[in-house]
Design an enzyme around this catalytic site. Structure first.
Site, mmCIF file in Angstrom:
data_model
loop_
_atom_site.group_PDB
_atom_site.id
_atom_site.type_symbol
_atom_site.label_atom_id
_atom_site.label_comp_id
_atom_site.label_asym_id
_atom_site.label_seq_id
_atom_site.Cartn_x
_atom_site.Cartn_y
_atom_site.Cartn_z
ATOM 1 N N CYS A 114 0.376 -1.368 0.134
ATOM 2 C CA CYS A 114 -0.040 -0.190 0.164
ATOM 3 C C CYS A 114 1.098 0.988 0.061
ATOM 4 O O CYS A 114 0.869 2.357 -0.435
ATOM 5 C CB CYS A 114 -1.013 0.007 1.007
ATOM 6 S SG CYS A 114 -1.913 -1.453 1.419
ATOM 7 N N HIS A 251 -3.437 7.489 1.645
ATOM 8 C CA HIS A 251 -3.001 5.959 0.970
ATOM 9 C C HIS A 251 -4.355 6.034 1.907
ATOM 10 O O HIS A 251 -4.892 6.545 2.910
ATOM 11 C CB HIS A 251 -2.264 5.416 1.708
ATOM 12 C CG HIS A 251 -2.731 4.106 1.635
ATOM 13 N ND1 HIS A 251 -3.252 3.636 0.511
ATOM 14 C CD2 HIS A 251 -2.943 2.782 2.785
ATOM 15 C CE1 HIS A 251 -3.723 2.243 0.608
ATOM 16 N NE2 HIS A 251 -3.661 2.251 2.137
ATOM 17 N N ASN A 281 -9.898 -0.045 -0.262
ATOM 18 C CA ASN A 281 -8.376 0.363 -0.554
ATOM 19 C C ASN A 281 -7.748 -0.038 -1.351
ATOM 20 O O ASN A 281 -8.369 -1.411 -2.215
ATOM 21 C CB ASN A 281 -7.693 -0.439 1.245
ATOM 22 C CG ASN A 281 -6.559 -0.570 1.259
ATOM 23 O OD1 ASN A 281 -5.504 0.401 0.284
ATOM 24 N ND2 ASN A 281 -5.885 -1.033 2.933
HETATM 25 O O1 UT7 Z 1 -3.695 -0.188 3.554
HETATM 26 C C1 UT7 Z 1 -3.078 -1.155 4.483
HETATM 27 C C2 UT7 Z 1 -2.864 -0.473 5.999
HETATM 28 N N1 UT7 Z 1 -3.953 -1.244 5.994
HETATM 29 C C3 UT7 Z 1 -4.806 -0.737 6.605
HETATM 30 O O2 UT7 Z 1 -4.076 0.578 7.418
HETATM 31 C C4 UT7 Z 1 -6.091 -1.036 7.907
HETATM 32 C C5 UT7 Z 1 -5.574 -1.250 9.125
HETATM 33 N N2 UT7 Z 1 -7.240 -1.327 9.963
HETATM 34 C C6 UT7 Z 1 -8.436 -1.183 9.562
HETATM 35 O O3 UT7 Z 1 -8.570 0.407 9.016
HETATM 36 C C7 UT7 Z 1 -9.112 -1.734 10.841
HETATM 37 O O4 UT7 Z 1 -8.654 -2.386 12.219
HETATM 38 C C8 UT7 Z 1 -9.890 -1.913 9.994
HETATM 39 C C9 UT7 Z 1 -11.567 -2.310 9.980
HETATM 40 C C10 UT7 Z 1 -10.103 -3.642 9.706
HETATM 41 C C11 UT7 Z 1 -11.137 -3.391 11.332
HETATM 42 O O5 UT7 Z 1 -11.436 -2.088 12.677
HETATM 43 P P1 UT7 Z 1 -11.623 -2.057 14.151
HETATM 44 O O6 UT7 Z 1 -11.995 -1.530 14.553
HETATM 45 O O7 UT7 Z 1 -9.922 -2.316 14.386
HETATM 46 O O8 UT7 Z 1 -11.806 -3.657 14.148
HETATM 47 P P2 UT7 Z 1 -11.875 -4.814 15.005
HETATM 48 O O9 UT7 Z 1 -10.542 -5.355 14.365
HETATM 49 O O10 UT7 Z 1 -10.957 -4.338 16.211
HETATM 50 O O11 UT7 Z 1 -12.840 -5.928 15.698
HETATM 51 C C12 UT7 Z 1 -13.479 -5.228 16.415
HETATM 52 C C13 UT7 Z 1 -14.584 -6.726 16.278
HETATM 53 C C14 UT7 Z 1 -13.846 -7.945 16.046
HETATM 54 O O12 UT7 Z 1 -14.634 -9.253 16.788
HETATM 55 P P3 UT7 Z 1 -14.054 -9.202 18.264
HETATM 56 O O13 UT7 Z 1 -13.262 -9.540 18.015
HETATM 57 O O14 UT7 Z 1 -14.295 -7.752 19.274
HETATM 58 O O15 UT7 Z 1 -15.568 -9.879 18.828
HETATM 59 C C15 UT7 Z 1 -14.208 -8.755 14.652
HETATM 60 O O16 UT7 Z 1 -14.487 -9.964 14.663
HETATM 61 O O17 UT7 Z 1 -15.106 -5.902 14.675
HETATM 62 C C16 UT7 Z 1 -15.250 -8.263 14.119
HETATM 63 N N3 UT7 Z 1 -15.338 -7.652 12.587
HETATM 64 C C17 UT7 Z 1 -16.226 -7.656 11.947
HETATM 65 N N4 UT7 Z 1 -17.563 -7.324 11.966
HETATM 66 C C18 UT7 Z 1 -18.487 -7.504 11.416
HETATM 67 C C19 UT7 Z 1 -14.003 -7.341 11.935
HETATM 68 N N5 UT7 Z 1 -14.577 -7.441 10.846
HETATM 69 C C20 UT7 Z 1 -15.744 -7.307 10.712
HETATM 70 C C21 UT7 Z 1 -17.266 -7.379 9.319
HETATM 71 N N6 UT7 Z 1 -17.989 -7.939 10.507
HETATM 72 N N7 UT7 Z 1 -16.386 -7.342 8.210
#
Ligand code: UT7
Length: 324
Positions: A114, A251, A281
């Protein structure tokens, strides 16, 4: 006098197929609202079967060349930032070279996921500043949909396909901060973080393509800190402050990362160019896609000071200040 790499054309291409968040509700335990609220993404484009990264890249390249008033053979080098080249080899860049009718130049890919466009731009700038090339086509192009695990709701809802391109041209300028062109560029990587964001296959290990694996929360945390540091480095190198920036073209991984970064460096929210909602993304393509959108709709004008940044797997990250 100082030799500068000035942007004289920009272009983009997005595949026809638009996939709204609701599509993922059919197959995954997710909701449209979760995707939008956690990432800012509402829809993304996916390439058609048989439509490859070099096809997207060639469309974007031709659009940028048109704006610059140039033909494919008018560039000395073609640099494609991608992690999704059509084939293991040759490079996507050489395929683009053939597609745009360039035979006089040389073409190569840059792989920094990325952060790829920051790496490609910085290296293209170095080719121009050193006198190695006079005109360079810099492209970010991806078909990330080919790397996604459709059962992994934590990754497959985040990415999209697309391509963006700019044409850089050598110009003699005064050597001050008022010059047009790339004023400063800063790259970093730290290979200790491989496990946080990687693809679990490849030609030299599994002989397969593999799928994206990501610890989203960890990547998020590092992204905000690393990006802000790289931006501060660019500001310190030039003596500019956040108030001097006309447009911030980051980005596009997650709208919450963009908001947090802008806040951290003290940049007004209305200066941030945001395309993640419509494109997801698109990895190395996201910065030139956002640049193209803001140039074509008249936000970025000649003489504006534009701040670019990107962060990706590796980790890799970087920033650049460009006077348009
Ligand atoms: O381009 C390269 C760099 N990439 C990035 O910069 C991406 C960086 N990360 C992010 O953008 C975010 O971390 C995400 C969008 C991927 C996730 O958001 P978050 O607020 O960090 O959520 P999380 O990973 O902490 O997950 C929270 C909860 C989890 O459930 P539990 O463990 O709290 O019960 C996940 O399992 O959300 C759950 N979850 C979802 N729920 C519904 C993860 N994906 C999904 C989904 N739908 N698609």
């Amino acid at each position: 006098m100082t030799r500068r790499a000035v942007a004289i054309g920009v272009g983009h291409y997005l595949p026809e197929r638009v996939v709204p968040n609701a599509e993922f509700e059919k197959t995954l335990d997710t909701t449209s609202e979760w995707i939008k609220s956690r990432s800012g993404i509402e829809r993304r484009h996916f390439a058609a079967p048989g439509q490859n990264t070099s096809d997207l890249a060639a469309h974007a390249a031709n659009a940028a060349l048109d704006m610059a008033g140039l033909n494919g053979n008018d560039v000395d080098a073609i640099v494609v930032a991608t992690s999704t080249a059509d084939l293991t080899f040759p490079s996507a860049a050489t395929m683009v070279q053939a597609k745009i009718g360039n035979t006089k130049g040389y073409a190569f890919d840059i792989q920094a996921v990325c952060a790829g466009f920051a790496f490609a731009l910085t290296n293209a700038n170095a080719l121009i500043v050193s006198g190695q090339a006079d005109r360079v086509l810099v492209i970010g192009a991806e078909t990330f949909s080919r790397l996604l695990d459709w059962d992994d709701r934590g990754t497959c809802v985040l990415f999209g396909d697309g391509a963006g391109a700019i044409v850089l041209k050598a110009e003699e300028q005064s050597g001050t901060n008022e010059d047009r062109g790339v004023l400063t560029a800063h790259l970093h990587s730290d290979g200790r973080y491989k496990e946080k964001l990687y693809v679990d296959g490849g030609p030299g290990s599994t002989s397969t393509v593999g799928h994206v694996r990501m610890e989203g929360r960890e990547v998020f945390r590092h992204a905000v800190v690393n990006i802000a540091e790289a931006i501060e480095e660019a500001l310190a190198a030039t003596g500019f402050t956040a108030d001097d920036i006309d447009w911030f073209v980051p980005h596009q991984a997650n709208k919450r990362i963009l908001d947090a970064t802008a806040k951290r460096i003290g940049l007004a929210p209305e200066k941030v160019v945001i395309t993640v909602g419509e494109q997801g993304n698109t990895s190395a393509a996201s910065v030139p896609l956002a640049l193209d959108a803001a140039v074509k709709d008249g936000r970025i004008k000649r003489g504006d000071l534009v701040l670019l940044e990107a962060m990706g797997g590796g980790f890799t990250w970087g920033s650049a200040l460009v006077r348009w």
